[in-house]
Design a protein around this motif. Structure first.
Motif, PDB file in Angstrom:
ATOM      1  N   HIS A 107       0.836  -1.203   0.000  1.00  0.00           N
ATOM      2  CA  HIS A 107       0.000   0.000   0.000  1.00  0.00           C
ATOM      3  C   HIS A 107       0.875   1.258   0.000  1.00  0.00           C
ATOM      4  O   HIS A 107       0.604   2.223  -0.715  1.00  0.00           O
ATOM      5  CB  HIS A 107      -0.924  -0.018   1.214  1.00  0.00           C
ATOM      6  N   GLN A 108       1.933   1.226   0.785  1.00  0.00           N
ATOM      7  CA  GLN A 108       2.843   2.368   0.903  1.00  0.00           C
ATOM      8  C   GLN A 108       3.342   2.845  -0.461  1.00  0.00           C
ATOM      9  O   GLN A 108       3.507   4.021  -0.705  1.00  0.00           O
ATOM     10  CB  GLN A 108       4.043   1.949   1.750  1.00  0.00           C
ATOM     11  N   LEU A 109       3.576   1.891  -1.371  1.00  0.00           N
ATOM     12  CA  LEU A 109       4.113   2.254  -2.686  1.00  0.00           C
ATOM     13  C   LEU A 109       3.041   2.284  -3.769  1.00  0.00           C
ATOM     14  O   LEU A 109       3.346   2.402  -4.950  1.00  0.00           O
ATOM     15  CB  LEU A 109       5.229   1.283  -3.066  1.00  0.00           C
ATOM     16  N   ASN A 110       1.773   2.179  -3.339  1.00  0.00           N
ATOM     17  CA  ASN A 110       0.662   2.219  -4.302  1.00  0.00           C
ATOM     18  C   ASN A 110       0.781   1.181  -5.407  1.00  0.00           C
ATOM     19  O   ASN A 110       0.553   1.483  -6.579  1.00  0.00           O
ATOM     20  CB  ASN A 110       0.585   3.612  -4.948  1.00  0.00           C
ATOM     21  N   ILE A 111       1.173  -0.026  -5.055  1.00  0.00           N
ATOM     22  CA  ILE A 111       1.279  -1.045  -6.100  1.00  0.00           C
ATOM     23  C   ILE A 111       0.279  -2.184  -5.850  1.00  0.00           C
ATOM     24  O   ILE A 111       0.507  -3.318  -6.253  1.00  0.00           O
ATOM     25  CB  ILE A 111       2.718  -1.599  -6.220  1.00  0.00           C
ATOM     26  N   GLU A 112      -0.843  -1.838  -5.196  1.00  0.00           N
ATOM     27  CA  GLU A 112      -1.850  -2.874  -4.920  1.00  0.00           C
ATOM     28  C   GLU A 112      -2.292  -3.604  -6.186  1.00  0.00           C
ATOM     29  O   GLU A 112      -2.502  -4.807  -6.176  1.00  0.00           O
ATOM     30  CB  GLU A 112      -3.107  -2.267  -4.266  1.00  0.00           C
ATOM     31  N   LYS A 113      -2.390  -2.859  -7.275  1.00  0.00           N
ATOM     32  CA  LYS A 113      -2.897  -3.495  -8.493  1.00  0.00           C
ATOM     33  C   LYS A 113      -1.901  -4.508  -9.076  1.00  0.00           C
ATOM     34  O   LYS A 113      -2.257  -5.325  -9.908  1.00  0.00           O
ATOM     35  CB  LYS A 113      -3.272  -2.438  -9.539  1.00  0.00           C
ATOM     36  N   LEU A 114      -0.657  -4.456  -8.602  1.00  0.00           N
ATOM     37  CA  LEU A 114       0.342  -5.407  -9.093  1.00  0.00           C
ATOM     38  C   LEU A 114       0.437  -6.651  -8.216  1.00  0.00           C
ATOM     39  O   LEU A 114       1.059  -7.637  -8.609  1.00  0.00           O
ATOM     40  CB  LEU A 114       1.730  -4.745  -9.133  1.00  0.00           C
ATOM     41  N   ALA A 115      -0.190  -6.594  -7.028  1.00  0.00           N
ATOM     42  CA  ALA A 115       0.073  -7.601  -5.986  1.00  0.00           C
ATOM     43  C   ALA A 115      -0.030  -9.040  -6.480  1.00  0.00           C
ATOM     44  O   ALA A 115       0.767  -9.885  -6.091  1.00  0.00           O
ATOM     45  CB  ALA A 115      -0.856  -7.380  -4.800  1.00  0.00           C
ATOM     46  N   ASP A 116      -0.997  -9.329  -7.347  1.00  0.00           N
ATOM     47  CA  ASP A 116      -1.179 -10.715  -7.759  1.00  0.00           C
ATOM     48  C   ASP A 116      -0.494 -11.056  -9.073  1.00  0.00           C
ATOM     49  O   ASP A 116      -0.612 -12.177  -9.565  1.00  0.00           O
ATOM     50  CB  ASP A 116      -2.678 -11.040  -7.852  1.00  0.00           C
ATOM     51  N   LEU A 117       0.221 -10.073  -9.633  1.00  0.00           N
ATOM     52  CA  LEU A 117       0.941 -10.356 -10.882  1.00  0.00           C
ATOM     53  C   LEU A 117       2.242 -11.080 -10.569  1.00  0.00           C
ATOM     54  O   LEU A 117       2.756 -11.032  -9.460  1.00  0.00           O
ATOM     55  CB  LEU A 117       1.262  -9.052 -11.616  1.00  0.00           C
ATOM     56  N   ASN A 118       2.780 -11.714 -11.613  1.00  0.00           N
ATOM     57  CA  ASN A 118       4.077 -12.331 -11.474  1.00  0.00           C
ATOM     58  C   ASN A 118       5.167 -11.273 -11.606  1.00  0.00           C
ATOM     59  O   ASN A 118       5.004 -10.322 -12.364  1.00  0.00           O
ATOM     60  CB  ASN A 118       4.232 -13.354 -12.593  1.00  0.00           C
ATOM     61  N   THR A 119       6.268 -11.434 -10.875  1.00  0.00           N
ATOM     62  CA  THR A 119       7.326 -10.414 -10.940  1.00  0.00           C
ATOM     63  C   THR A 119       7.956 -10.312 -12.326  1.00  0.00           C
ATOM     64  O   THR A 119       8.617  -9.324 -12.635  1.00  0.00           O
ATOM     65  CB  THR A 119       8.448 -10.714  -9.921  1.00  0.00           C
ATOM     66  N   THR A 120       7.768 -11.337 -13.180  1.00  0.00           N
ATOM     67  CA  THR A 120       8.322 -11.255 -14.528  1.00  0.00           C
ATOM     68  C   THR A 120       7.415 -10.455 -15.470  1.00  0.00           C
ATOM     69  O   THR A 120       7.820 -10.112 -16.569  1.00  0.00           O
ATOM     70  CB  THR A 120       8.517 -12.661 -15.139  1.00  0.00           C
ATOM     71  N   GLU A 121       6.172 -10.183 -15.027  1.00  0.00           N
ATOM     72  CA  GLU A 121       5.220  -9.493 -15.907  1.00  0.00           C
ATOM     73  C   GLU A 121       5.260  -7.970 -15.761  1.00  0.00           C
ATOM     74  O   GLU A 121       4.474  -7.277 -16.392  1.00  0.00           O
ATOM     75  CB  GLU A 121       3.788  -9.960 -15.598  1.00  0.00           C
ATOM     76  N   LEU A 122       6.146  -7.463 -14.902  1.00  0.00           N
ATOM     77  CA  LEU A 122       6.130  -6.033 -14.602  1.00  0.00           C
ATOM     78  C   LEU A 122       7.055  -5.253 -15.531  1.00  0.00           C
ATOM     79  O   LEU A 122       7.959  -5.800 -16.137  1.00  0.00           O
ATOM     80  CB  LEU A 122       6.591  -5.806 -13.157  1.00  0.00           C
ATOM     81  N   SER A 123       6.818  -3.938 -15.586  1.00  0.00           N
ATOM     82  CA  SER A 123       7.760  -3.073 -16.292  1.00  0.00           C
ATOM     83  C   SER A 123       8.955  -2.815 -15.374  1.00  0.00           C
ATOM     84  O   SER A 123       8.889  -3.084 -14.175  1.00  0.00           O
ATOM     85  CB  SER A 123       7.084  -1.759 -16.643  1.00  0.00           C
ATOM     86  N   ASP A 124      10.046  -2.265 -15.926  1.00  0.00           N
ATOM     87  CA  ASP A 124      11.238  -2.010 -15.116  1.00  0.00           C
ATOM     88  C   ASP A 124      10.927  -1.132 -13.907  1.00  0.00           C
ATOM     89  O   ASP A 124      11.389  -1.379 -12.801  1.00  0.00           O
ATOM     90  CB  ASP A 124      12.326  -1.332 -15.968  1.00  0.00           C
ATOM     91  N   GLY A 125      10.120  -0.085 -14.143  1.00  0.00           N
ATOM     92  CA  GLY A 125       9.779   0.839 -13.066  1.00  0.00           C
ATOM     93  C   GLY A 125       8.969   0.151 -11.977  1.00  0.00           C
ATOM     94  O   GLY A 125       9.242   0.299 -10.775  1.00  0.00           O
ATOM     95  N   GLU A 126       7.977  -0.645 -12.406  1.00  0.00           N
ATOM     96  CA  GLU A 126       7.144  -1.363 -11.438  1.00  0.00           C
ATOM     97  C   GLU A 126       7.965  -2.345 -10.622  1.00  0.00           C
ATOM     98  O   GLU A 126       7.764  -2.497  -9.416  1.00  0.00           O
ATOM     99  CB  GLU A 126       6.027  -2.122 -12.180  1.00  0.00           C
ATOM    100  N   ARG A 127       8.928  -2.993 -11.292  1.00  0.00           N
ATOM    101  CA  ARG A 127       9.765  -3.958 -10.586  1.00  0.00           C
ATOM    102  C   ARG A 127      10.621  -3.282  -9.521  1.00  0.00           C
ATOM    103  O   ARG A 127      10.812  -3.801  -8.434  1.00  0.00           O
ATOM    104  CB  ARG A 127      10.678  -4.693 -11.572  1.00  0.00           C
ATOM    105  N   GLN A 128      11.109  -2.075  -9.857  1.00  0.00           N
ATOM    106  CA  GLN A 128      11.947  -1.372  -8.887  1.00  0.00           C
ATOM    107  C   GLN A 128      11.107  -0.960  -7.666  1.00  0.00           C
ATOM    108  O   GLN A 128      11.546  -1.092  -6.535  1.00  0.00           O
ATOM    109  CB  GLN A 128      12.602  -0.162  -9.562  1.00  0.00           C
ATOM    110  N   LEU A 129       9.853  -0.515  -7.917  1.00  0.00           N
ATOM    111  CA  LEU A 129       8.976  -0.162  -6.796  1.00  0.00           C
ATOM    112  C   LEU A 129       8.684  -1.383  -5.941  1.00  0.00           C
ATOM    113  O   LEU A 129       8.636  -1.321  -4.708  1.00  0.00           O
ATOM    114  CB  LEU A 129       7.662   0.436  -7.316  1.00  0.00           C
ATOM    115  N   THR A 130       8.516  -2.527  -6.612  1.00  0.00           N
ATOM    116  CA  THR A 130       8.263  -3.778  -5.895  1.00  0.00           C
ATOM    117  C   THR A 130       9.457  -4.143  -5.008  1.00  0.00           C
ATOM    118  O   THR A 130       9.289  -4.553  -3.859  1.00  0.00           O
ATOM    119  CB  THR A 130       8.002  -4.907  -6.903  1.00  0.00           C
TER     120      THR A 130
END
Lengths: 235, 332
Positions: free
Chosen positions: A122-145
């Protein structure tokens, strides 16, 4: 939080020295220096992974070299410059790995752990990514994760080694802004090594710079230096 | 380890399948045996009844070793894959089986009574697996690329089998026969009396595996991140090599080398469970590995009257194309 006095940093041969620097909670420090000046060595030294050539580094009033691995993992979290994502590892589970220092021998997450995982996400506002696989993210999303995972580790210090190196401008900006927000809301001491002078001036962070001519590390409060002065000192 | 709904359903299916296939396996031998003899063979054994002797001396040991070998090799493969961050690693391809083979060859052909005994073979097999495990671990610090490590493993295997063939040419016919039989790989050489020692080592392997679940979960992130999470990577690697050596060593001692199970099954398990939680993966490897080997052995038993297929040949025939498919999927 981190107390460095009369220290020489280097691996075998001395790269630069530090007279006296205190790194405090609630602040973001941008670590700046030319290639080979010793940024990575510095980050490794304050984590106690390599000893200082001379002098003492204290974290929370304890000599970093005497802190055992377990305690250290509850004190300092580390984010690599790149997280490539891992097959079959979901964002939620990846962030949950930050709880490893606190879980039992079987590594099972308690309800409290789960709550902290959700809070970090929640702190990083990435709730919508929570159930995705870490390989499916963009570079920016992965860094936030990756940053969420570090927050989940609930340490007082977070060290990031060039976290913005592989990101575009918008994502670099987001990462820096998030780090500033986190530093003040969670009262953390955050150290970010970077080559991006504009970005750290724009984001108004404290500056740690390795002076090229004197071979000394200097610390400047935010908004004190201009870009030309940074270049003058460091490059 | 948190099981979601999907995981629970898969495990329920696996738990239901296992006794079913075990039953089929017990009854699929060449000679038909009535159910009551199975019962008697275990609880009221009468050594004058041929059926009961067959069950006790052949069917049950063969079934138990199939379960343990399938599950054990798959778990060992999972350990190697996570430890080396390499989806194509496994005890066979990394040469750990070859270490066992080499040491078993030494002990069988040494002619020294203790070494040619069962216990001698097991000890040599364990030691060989451990030594070759340590060799591959040392090489892993020197080479960065996944492929290089696999090539080194294959070279270790080649090196070991070269020495084995020199030993074979030096040995007398009796020893040669004993070793050749062993090296073809078979689930049929286990005797009822061996089961206690096999179960003993498997239990050690299983219990110690519980304690590496958490380090393995951290190692998925790579060595340096695992260190910052407070994991003692050096000890964990040593523990993983020891557990792998125990599992691979004991299984190889009794069954000979069995290829591809340790490589293919963990990949299949990850595809099915879609998780990196090693508690789930280990359990999955145990079930799917043992189901796989039991199924292979059922096929072997069914055609036994007309053709004798070594277990190693069948696992390779099924496993090799599967591994090629994994390679293609990764490169594509």
């Amino acid at each position: 939080m981190i107390e460095i006095k009369q220290v020489k940093i280097g691996y075998k041969k001395c790269l630069f020295s530090i007279e006296e620097i205190h790194l405090e909670r609630g602040k973001v420090y941008s670590l700046i220096g030319a290639n080979g000046a010793g940024k990575t060595t510095f980050l490794q030294t304050i984590q106690g992974n390599i000893p200082a050539i001379q002098g003492l580094i204290k974290v929370d009033d304890k000599n970093i070299l005497e802190i055992d691995r377990y305690t250290k993992s509850t004190l300092i979290a580390f984010v690599n410059s790149k997280f490539d994502g891992i097959e079959y590892l979901k964002v939620k589970d990846y962030v949950g790995l930050g709880r490893i220092p606190y879980t039992n021998a079987l590594g099972r997450l308690s309800l409290l752990d789960m709550e902290i995982v959700n809070k970090s996400i929640h702190q990083l506002n990435i709730e919508k990514l929570a159930d995705l696989n870490t390989t499916e993210l963009s570079d920016g999303e992965r860094q936030l994760t990756a940053i969420a995972r570090a927050i989940c580790q609930e340490t007082a210090i977070i060290i990031l080694d060039e976290p913005t190196a592989f990101l575009d401008y918008a994502n670099r900006k987001i990462v820096m802004e998030e780090m500033k927000k986190i530093a003040s809301s969670l009262n953390l001491c955050i150290i970010i090594s970077t080559h991006d002078l504009e970005l750290c001036l724009e984001s108004e962070t404290e500056i740690l710079i390795i002076n090229k001519s004197t071979k000394k590390m200097q610390v400047f409060p935010k908004n004190q230096l201009l870009k030309s002065e940074l270049v003058e000192i460091g490059f | 380890m948190i099981l979601n709904r999907k995981h629970k359903i898969i495990f329920l299916i696996l738990i239901a399948l296992l006794p079913l296939l075990l039953g089929i396996h017990l009854f699929s031998g060449e000679i038909n045996i009535e159910f009551k003899h199975f019962w008697n063979a275990i609880f009221q054994f009468n050594d004058t009844n041929t059926s009961e002797v067959i069950v006790r001396e052949f069917r049950i040991p063969r079934m138990v070793i199939a379960v343990i070998a399938g599950g054990g090799l798959s778990i060992a493969g999972l350990f190697m894959q996570t430890m080396f961050n390499n989806p194509l690693a496994g005890p066979y391809i990394l040469g750990i089986n070859s270490g066992s083979s080499l040491f078993v060859a030494f002990s069988v052909m040494s002619g020294i009574p203790f070494l040619t005994s069962n216990l001698g073979t097991i000890s040599s097999s364990l030691l060989g697996a451990f030594i070759f495990g340590m060799i591959i671990l040392s090489f892993s610090y020197l080479v960065k690329s996944h492929i290089s490590l696999l090539l080194i493993g294959i070279m270790l295997g080649g090196f070991a089998s070269a020495i084995v063939s020199i030993l074979q040419s030096l040995s007398d016919p009796q020893e040669l026969k004993q070793f050749t039989m062993w090296s073809m790989g078979s689930l049929q050489q286990v005797e009822f009396e061996d089961l206690s020692i096999i179960l003993f080592f498997s239990m050690i392997g299983a219990i110690s595996s519980l304690f590496v679940i958490k380090p393995l979960n951290a190692l998925v992130l790579g060595e340096s991140q695992a260190l910052t999470l407070g994991i003692h990577v050096k000890y964990v690697r040593l523990a993983l090599i020891i557990i792998t050596a125990i599992l691979t060593g004991v299984i190889t001692a009794f069954c000979g080398p069995i290829a591809f199970v340790g490589l293919a099954v963990p990949n299949l398990v990850k595809m099915i469970f879609k998780t990196q939680s090693h508690g789930i993966l280990m359990l999955g490897c145990f079930f799917i590995g043992s189901l796989f080997l039991i199924s292979c052995d059922i096929i072997i038993q069914l055609v036994e009257s007309s053709i004798h297929i070594p277990i190693n040949a069948l696992t390779s025939i099924i496993g090799a194309p599967f591994v090629i498919a994994i390679v293609l999927k990764r490169l594509a």
